[in-house]
Design a protein around this motif. Structure first.
Motif, PDB file in Angstrom:
ATOM      1  N   LEU A 183       0.831  -1.196   0.000  1.00 29.03           N
ATOM      2  CA  LEU A 183       0.000   0.000   0.000  1.00 29.03           C
ATOM      3  C   LEU A 183       0.867   1.248   0.000  1.00 29.03           C
ATOM      4  N   ILE A 184       0.424   2.262  -0.731  1.00 25.00           N
ATOM      5  CA  ILE A 184       0.984   3.601  -0.624  1.00 25.00           C
ATOM      6  C   ILE A 184      -0.186   4.502  -0.269  1.00 25.00           C
ATOM      7  N   GLY A 185      -0.077   5.167   0.875  1.00 22.14           N
ATOM      8  CA  GLY A 185      -1.181   6.015   1.309  1.00 22.14           C
ATOM      9  C   GLY A 185      -0.735   7.015   2.355  1.00 22.14           C
ATOM     10  N   HIS A 186      -1.708   7.730   2.879  1.00 19.69           N
ATOM     11  CA  HIS A 186      -1.453   8.771   3.874  1.00 19.69           C
ATOM     12  C   HIS A 186      -1.991   8.334   5.226  1.00 19.69           C
ATOM     13  N   LEU A 187      -1.230   8.621   6.279  1.00 21.74           N
ATOM     14  CA  LEU A 187      -1.670   8.299   7.632  1.00 21.74           C
ATOM     15  C   LEU A 187      -2.913   9.101   7.977  1.00 21.74           C
ATOM     16  N   ILE A 230       3.708  -2.706  20.136  1.00 24.36           N
ATOM     17  CA  ILE A 230       2.933  -2.774  18.905  1.00 24.36           C
ATOM     18  C   ILE A 230       2.409  -1.379  18.606  1.00 24.36           C
ATOM     19  N   GLY A 231       2.465  -0.998  17.353  1.00 24.62           N
ATOM     20  CA  GLY A 231       1.950   0.297  16.923  1.00 24.62           C
ATOM     21  C   GLY A 231       0.837   0.083  15.912  1.00 24.62           C
ATOM     22  N   ARG A 232      -0.195   0.890  16.013  1.00 19.89           N
ATOM     23  CA  ARG A 232      -1.338   0.792  15.095  1.00 19.89           C
ATOM     24  C   ARG A 232      -1.643   2.174  14.540  1.00 19.89           C
ATOM     25  N   PHE A 233      -1.959   2.216  13.250  1.00 22.72           N
ATOM     26  CA  PHE A 233      -2.394   3.454  12.633  1.00 22.72           C
ATOM     27  C   PHE A 233      -3.166   3.148  11.357  1.00 22.72           C
ATOM     28  N   PRO A 234      -4.075   4.041  10.955  1.00 19.03           N
ATOM     29  CA  PRO A 234      -4.811   3.845   9.710  1.00 19.03           C
ATOM     30  C   PRO A 234      -4.094   4.515   8.538  1.00 19.03           C
ATOM     31  N   ILE A 235      -4.206   3.904   7.367  1.00 16.61           N
ATOM     32  CA  ILE A 235      -3.706   4.498   6.125  1.00 16.61           C
ATOM     33  C   ILE A 235      -4.881   4.628   5.169  1.00 16.61           C
ATOM     34  N   ALA A 236      -4.965   5.763   4.501  1.00 18.34           N
ATOM     35  CA  ALA A 236      -5.997   6.001   3.494  1.00 18.34           C
ATOM     36  C   ALA A 236      -5.384   5.874   2.109  1.00 18.34           C
ATOM     37  N   THR A 237      -6.045   5.096   1.253  1.00 16.07           N
ATOM     38  CA  THR A 237      -5.672   5.032  -0.160  1.00 16.07           C
ATOM     39  C   THR A 237      -6.863   5.538  -0.960  1.00 16.07           C
ATOM     40  N   ASN A 238      -6.580   6.205  -2.076  1.00 12.63           N
ATOM     41  CA  ASN A 238      -7.630   6.820  -2.875  1.00 12.63           C
ATOM     42  C   ASN A 238      -7.675   6.255  -4.279  1.00 12.63           C
ATOM     43  N   GLU A 239      -8.875   6.180  -4.827  1.00  9.89           N
ATOM     44  CA  GLU A 239      -9.100   5.836  -6.224  1.00  9.89           C
ATOM     45  C   GLU A 239      -9.897   6.991  -6.807  1.00  9.89           C
ATOM     46  N   THR A 240      -9.375   7.594  -7.868  1.00  9.63           N
ATOM     47  CA  THR A 240     -10.050   8.729  -8.486  1.00  9.63           C
ATOM     48  C   THR A 240     -10.377   8.393  -9.940  1.00  9.63           C
ATOM     49  N   TYR A 241     -11.598   8.700 -10.337  1.00  8.75           N
ATOM     50  CA  TYR A 241     -12.003   8.478 -11.726  1.00  8.75           C
ATOM     51  C   TYR A 241     -13.035   9.531 -12.114  1.00  8.75           C
ATOM     52  N   ASN A 281     -16.692  10.204 -13.647  1.00  3.75           N
ATOM     53  CA  ASN A 281     -17.982   9.584 -13.888  1.00  3.75           C
ATOM     54  C   ASN A 281     -18.394   9.884 -15.325  1.00  3.75           C
ATOM     55  N   LYS A 282     -18.615   8.840 -16.134  1.00  2.00           N
ATOM     56  CA  LYS A 282     -18.928   9.028 -17.552  1.00  2.00           C
ATOM     57  C   LYS A 282     -20.253   9.741 -17.773  1.00  2.00           C
ATOM     58  N   SER A 283     -21.249   9.484 -16.935  1.00  2.00           N
ATOM     59  CA  SER A 283     -22.568  10.082 -17.140  1.00  2.00           C
ATOM     60  C   SER A 283     -22.627  11.555 -16.732  1.00  2.00           C
ATOM     61  N   THR A 284     -21.922  11.930 -15.653  1.00  2.00           N
ATOM     62  CA  THR A 284     -21.991  13.320 -15.187  1.00  2.00           C
ATOM     63  C   THR A 284     -20.745  14.120 -15.530  1.00  2.00           C
ATOM     64  N   GLY A 285     -19.647  13.437 -15.836  1.00  2.00           N
ATOM     65  CA  GLY A 285     -18.403  14.135 -16.160  1.00  2.00           C
ATOM     66  C   GLY A 285     -17.651  14.668 -14.953  1.00  2.00           C
ATOM     67  N   GLU A 286     -18.140  14.421 -13.747  1.00  2.00           N
ATOM     68  CA  GLU A 286     -17.432  14.935 -12.568  1.00  2.00           C
ATOM     69  C   GLU A 286     -16.459  13.899 -12.027  1.00  2.00           C
ATOM     70  N   ARG A 287     -15.420  14.403 -11.360  1.00  2.00           N
ATOM     71  CA  ARG A 287     -14.404  13.517 -10.776  1.00  2.00           C
ATOM     72  C   ARG A 287     -14.914  12.966  -9.457  1.00  2.00           C
ATOM     73  N   VAL A 288     -14.734  11.663  -9.292  1.00  2.00           N
ATOM     74  CA  VAL A 288     -15.174  10.968  -8.091  1.00  2.00           C
ATOM     75  C   VAL A 288     -13.946  10.358  -7.417  1.00  2.00           C
ATOM     76  N   THR A 289     -13.844  10.544  -6.109  1.00  2.00           N
ATOM     77  CA  THR A 289     -12.746   9.963  -5.345  1.00  2.00           C
ATOM     78  C   THR A 289     -13.317   9.033  -4.289  1.00  2.00           C
ATOM     79  N   ASN A 290     -12.855   7.794  -4.312  1.00  2.00           N
ATOM     80  CA  ASN A 290     -13.226   6.819  -3.289  1.00  2.00           C
ATOM     81  C   ASN A 290     -12.017   6.574  -2.403  1.00  2.00           C
ATOM     82  N   THR A 291     -12.222   6.647  -1.093  1.00  2.00           N
ATOM     83  CA  THR A 291     -11.142   6.428  -0.130  1.00  2.00           C
ATOM     84  C   THR A 291     -11.376   5.126   0.600  1.00  2.00           C
ATOM     85  N   ASP A 292     -10.337   4.304   0.663  1.00  2.00           N
ATOM     86  CA  ASP A 292     -10.363   3.070   1.455  1.00  2.00           C
ATOM     87  C   ASP A 292      -9.425   3.249   2.640  1.00  2.00           C
TER      88      ASP A 292
END
Length: 153
Positions: free
Chosen positions: A10-14, A29-40, A42-53
């Motif tokens: 994974l490559i992401g941001h804390l 033990i250390g724990r932290f969350p990482i966010a990864t993004n997928e940006t595309y 939308n063909k129907s609206t033409g707007e950019r959509v970002t999904n974060t996992d």
């Protein structure tokens, strides 16, 4: 091929600071969350959509202490490890489940300039989570970052 493979990269941001837990035997033990993004787009609206996992990251012992010392919320990091599933009973009696990435390698990708740090703490390094002296020496030695690309190798 009869073997199996459990590997995640994974490559992401804390998403938060590293939370440490220490044990009686000296382990940690250390724990932290990482966010990864997928940006595309939308063909129907033409707007950019970002999904974060969001991914739950777990580091152990010396690697956890290095992460706690040098990583901050928002920093970019590359992690490599294995997926592990946990289950436990919640306070309400319901069974809870969690999937975690147990880290075997990591590299800090945020440069000193980007993080606003005053030391070489966020320079690229790749220590192992094992307690070998090689990993400790490599992580504690000052390292200069030679290029600005986001690739972890």
């Amino acid at each position: 091929m009869s073997g199996t493979l459990n590997k995640v990269m994974l490559i992401g941001h804390l998403g938060d600071e590293v939370k440490m837990h220490y044990f009686e035997g000296g382990g940690s033990i250390g724990r932290f969350p990482i966010a990864t993004n997928e940006t595309y787009t939308n063909k129907s609206t033409g707007e950019r959509v970002t999904n974060t996992d969001w991914h739950n990251i777990v580091v152990r012992n010396k690697a956890a202490e290095i992460c706690e010392k040098y990583l901050s919320k928002g920093d970019k990091v590359y992690v490599e490890g294995r997926l592990k599933n946990r289950q436990w009973q919640g306070e309400d009696g319901n069974t809870r489940y969690s999937t975690e990435v147990h880290v075997t390698d990591f590299t800090f990708l945020t440069t000193k300039k980007e993080s606003g740090a005053t030391d070489n703490s966020t320079a690229s390094t790749t220590p192992k989570t094992s307690n070998t002296s090689k990993a400790t020496d490599k992580a504690s030695a000052p390292i200069t970052q030679e290029n600005d690309d986001d690739l972890p190798f």
